[in-house]
Design a protein around this motif. Structure first.
Motif, short mmCIF file in Angstrom:
data_model
loop_
_atom_site.label_atom_id
_atom_site.label_comp_id
_atom_site.label_asym_id
_atom_site.label_seq_id
_atom_site.Cartn_x
_atom_site.Cartn_y
_atom_site.Cartn_z
N SER A 144 11.71 17.90 -11.87
CA SER A 144 10.61 17.93 -12.83
C SER A 144 9.55 16.88 -12.52
O SER A 144 8.35 17.14 -12.59
N LEU A 145 10.00 15.67 -12.20
CA LEU A 145 9.05 14.61 -11.87
C LEU A 145 8.17 15.00 -10.70
O LEU A 145 6.96 14.76 -10.70
N LYS A 146 8.76 15.64 -9.70
CA LYS A 146 8.00 16.06 -8.52
C LYS A 146 6.99 17.14 -8.88
O LYS A 146 5.82 17.07 -8.50
N ARG A 147 7.44 18.16 -9.63
CA ARG A 147 6.52 19.26 -9.98
C ARG A 147 5.41 18.79 -10.91
O ARG A 147 4.28 19.29 -10.84
N LEU A 148 5.72 17.85 -11.78
CA LEU A 148 4.73 17.36 -12.73
C LEU A 148 3.81 16.30 -12.14
O LEU A 148 2.80 15.93 -12.76
N GLY A 149 4.16 15.78 -10.98
CA GLY A 149 3.33 14.77 -10.34
C GLY A 149 3.25 13.49 -11.13
O GLY A 149 2.19 12.85 -11.22
N THR A 150 4.40 13.08 -11.71
CA THR A 150 4.43 11.86 -12.52
C THR A 150 5.63 11.02 -12.15
O THR A 150 6.55 11.49 -11.47
N ASP A 151 5.63 9.78 -12.61
CA ASP A 151 6.75 8.89 -12.29
C ASP A 151 7.70 8.69 -13.46
O ASP A 151 8.71 8.00 -13.33
#
Length: 336
Positions: free
Chosen positions: A124-131
């Motif tokens: 999810s973090l990767k797809r959402l582009g967030t940390d």
């Protein structure tokens, strides 16, 4: 920390439709809808890997990753790990079969173990582009997806996802966790546990103008006793309360159409929109922290914002009660 302390407002944006729910949505339309939500000052966004096998997260992340991370609250869900390989057979989604047939073609691993929970969050973090994530919901450990096997899935989540998310909350990695389900029983079971307790829950479709009596009987009194807040998902009951044809993700049956007709008739008598009645009813319960309708067209976002702020006369609510269109136990705005 309670959900009401975390959430930035009463109105959020639910992104299930961005996963191509019911229809294939052009990328530019999806992007414009998220942009419209931002422009309408909505700062609560809810998504899930399940929505189009990662498609909703990708589309949401495309926009939000360009915004200051501290300026919005983001929630997603665990229980589904999106794999790189493509699905070659029709997936079994229980009662929700065909819901995301237009989504990404990736295979989905349905698992609530500790290891799968951590993999799900990483994806999810990767797809959402967030940390980081603010809230994480344990997704769909309920009867509508698993039939009689739902208790087994619940136990898998209790010893896996619940403990991982409780640890992440205690470490300050996430702010809150809870269950995101379409049924009340899994939340009731969770609230009855002596071990990891949730901060809140996302209840979809079970606290709407069309369906709320069951939640009022047991779940919501338990939640209030434990100071656990509710985010209301699906306030338009899969769209039938907003002009759509679906109820519970299926074509609306005749008795639901008849009730919607009565509700719309009463709303028309008082010169208000049915959307306003739906949103403000769902928020009237003391446990309700926010409501997150979904949308796939930019114009719908403006309608939702207007509906939340629309002035509804007390006579509408008393008329609703008098007509038997809501439970006698349901709290109403203006103490009607």
């Amino acid at each position: 920390m309670s959900l009401k302390e975390i959430l930035p407002g009463k109105l959020g944006f639910g992104t299930a439709p961005l996963g191509n729910m019911f229809r294939a949505i052009p990328d530019d339309e999806a992007r414009a809808t998220v942009e419209a939500a931002w422009d309408q000052r909505i700062r609560l966004y809810d998504t899930a890997p399940f929505y189009g096998a990662g498609l909703a997260e990708e589309r949401l992340g495309e926009v939000l990753s360009t915004r200051p991370r501290d300026s919005y609250v983001l929630s997603t869900k665990v229980g589904r790990v999106i794999l790189d390989e493509h699905e070659t057979e029709t997936p079994d989604f229980g009662e929700k079969g065909g819901l995301f047939e237009h989504g990404n073609p990736n295979k989905i691993l349905h698992e609530w173990t500790a290891e799968a929970t951590e993999r799900s969050i990483e994806g999810s973090l990767k797809r959402l582009g967030t940390d980081r994530l603010d809230i994480v919901w344990v997704h769909d450990i309920a009867q509508d997806f698993h039939g009689d096997a739902w208790v087994q899935k619940f136990e898998e989540a209790r010893t896996g996802a619940f403990r991982v998310l409780s640890r992440l909350r205690d470490e300050g990695v996430i702010k809150a966790w809870g269950l995101g389900v379409n049924k009340t029983e899994p939340i009731e079971m969770t609230l009855a546990l002596d071990e990891p307790q949730p901060d809140g829950f996302l209840l979809a479709g079970r606290y709407t103008l069309l369906d709320h009596e069951h939640a009022l009987q047991r779940l919501l009194p338990m939640a209030q006793q434990q100071n656990v807040d509710m985010v209301v998902g699906g306030p338009y009951s899969s769209g039938v309360l907003a002009g759509g044809a679906h109820f519970e993700y299926q074509e609306a049956p005749a008795e639901i159409i008849e009730k919607v007709t009565r509700l719309k008739g009463l709303a028309a008598e008082h010169g208000i929109s049915i959307k306003a009645a739906a949103l403000q009813f769902s928020l009237a319960h003391p446990a309700a922290a926010a409501v997150i309708p979904g949308a796939t067209r930019p114009s719908r976002i403006a309608e939702d914002t207007a509906a939340l702020n629309e002035k509804i006369p007390a006579a509408f609510w008393t008329g609703l009660r008098a007509a038997g269109l809501v439970s006698p136990a349901a709290p109403l705005p203006n103490n009607a």
